[in-house]
Write a protein that holds these residues in place. Structure first.
Motif, mmCIF file in Angstrom:
data_model
loop_
_atom_site.group_PDB
_atom_site.id
_atom_site.type_symbol
_atom_site.label_atom_id
_atom_site.label_comp_id
_atom_site.label_asym_id
_atom_site.label_seq_id
_atom_site.Cartn_x
_atom_site.Cartn_y
_atom_site.Cartn_z
ATOM 1 N N HIS A 42 21.197 111.365 30.059
ATOM 2 C CA HIS A 42 21.842 111.087 31.495
ATOM 3 C C HIS A 42 20.580 110.756 32.285
ATOM 4 N N ALA A 84 28.745 108.093 33.633
ATOM 5 C CA ALA A 84 28.281 108.795 32.555
ATOM 6 C C ALA A 84 29.206 110.184 32.520
ATOM 7 N N ALA A 93 28.628 117.185 33.622
ATOM 8 C CA ALA A 93 28.010 116.200 34.496
ATOM 9 C C ALA A 93 28.921 115.844 35.505
ATOM 10 N N MET A 95 21.430 107.496 37.512
ATOM 11 C CA MET A 95 22.640 107.803 36.585
ATOM 12 C C MET A 95 23.659 106.874 36.750
ATOM 13 N N ARG A 149 25.081 114.685 37.773
ATOM 14 C CA ARG A 149 25.744 113.888 38.872
ATOM 15 C C ARG A 149 25.502 114.412 40.125
ATOM 16 N N ASP A 159 18.517 107.523 31.408
ATOM 17 C CA ASP A 159 19.581 106.331 31.927
ATOM 18 C C ASP A 159 19.242 106.131 33.239
ATOM 19 N N TRP A 160 19.239 107.196 34.136
ATOM 20 C CA TRP A 160 19.396 106.997 35.586
ATOM 21 C C TRP A 160 17.860 106.446 36.145
#
Length: 283
Positions: free
Chosen positions: A188, A5, A13, A1, A147, A191-192
């Motif tokens: 999220h 973000a 997040a 991530m 996160r 993307d990670w």
């Protein structure tokens, strides 16, 4: 991530401390109910009573649960056979039949698995199961706090973010209601994921169910409003959007019981069209 973000509306997040859901014996939980449907024993009287109510509403619920669990096993084996050596299972639930690390370790005992759940019953029972297993761990975390999951010390101990990962969110997304912005939330995680990673998901549906089964599943949805995990039902298009930016693995979005089934599928099975499932690969 990505480090910067931001959370979608309705999701968290950020860096706030995660608070796991305490064990409750006064309200049924989705994790314990799923275990009960599969014949497990990580459940309480309140879960058994509610489960019996669900059986009356939806007599196919045990087949429904089994189809999803069997899809999970096949998807894990597929990812491992493609060379994936680390798995992140979010919303893993209480340990039950065919746990991810057991399926994966049958292919390679060195495969690393991180389980994540926001229910302390699931976390504690997983900790007990994983004693002495150095290549698997469990994290108390919430899907809505990417996160906190992805930067957790235990996640970082076993997951190398520079190597391909299999991200599993199986039988979970129908508990993410529209006001929690599920598609933005999944952005999220996508993307990670490093290139070459896989995303595995399933979701309850009634698109092609018979009128009787459709009414039964809608009754289940209404009944779950009384639990700690209210649910929803989505269409094929809505489910497919969770894989935006990924290449769908053949056969694409399919019913869970159909997805790479090693044996002929019973096309007359009334529980067959109650799950969508798919595996996507990040280019």
């Amino acid at each position: 991530m990505t480090d910067d973000a931001s959370a979608p509306d309705g999701a968290s997040a950020g860096d706030e401390e995660f608070r796991a859901r305490e064990i409750s014996i006064t309200k049924p939980s989705a994790a314990r109910l799923y275990d009960w449907y599969l014949g497990g024993n990580h459940n309480y009287a309140i879960d058994k009573a509610f489960g019996a109510r669900i059986v009356e509403i939806f007599p196919l619920v045990r087949d429904f649960a089994r189809h999803n669990r069997e899809f999970l096993g096949r998807a894990v084996r597929f990812c491992a056979e493609q060379g994936i050596r680390q798995f992140l299972d979010i919303g893993s639930g209480v340990p039950t039949v065919g746990n991810v690390h057991e399926v994966a370790h049958a292919i390679d005992p060195a495969i690393r698995v991180v389980y994540v759940d926001n229910d302390m019953e699931a976390v504690i029972s997983s900790e007990q199961l994983l004693k002495g297993v150095d290549t698997a761990t469990v994290v108390a975390g919430d899907l809505f706090q990417p996160r906190s999951i992805l930067t957790h010390p235990e996640t970082l101990r076993l997951i190398d973010p520079n190597e391909p990962v299999a991200l599993l969110i199986v039988g979970v997304l129908h508990f993410v209601l529209d006001d929690r912005h599920p598609h933005e939330l999944l952005h999220h995680y996508r993307d990670w994921l490093p290139s070459g990673s896989y995303f595995v998901a399933s979701h309850g549906t009634v698109d092609e169910a018979s009128p009787v089964v459709r009414a039964q599943l809608e009754g289940v949805r209404d009944a779950y409003a009384d639990t700690a995990n209210p649910s929803t039902i989505r269409t094929k298009d809505e489910f497919t959007r969770f894989f935006d930016g990924l290449d769908l693995v053949e056969p694409g979005v399919a019913f869970a019981v159909d997805w790479r089934s090693p044996t002929p599928v019973d096309l007359a099975d009334p529980a067959r069209p109650t799950w969508y499932s798919a595996v996507g690969r990040k280019p």
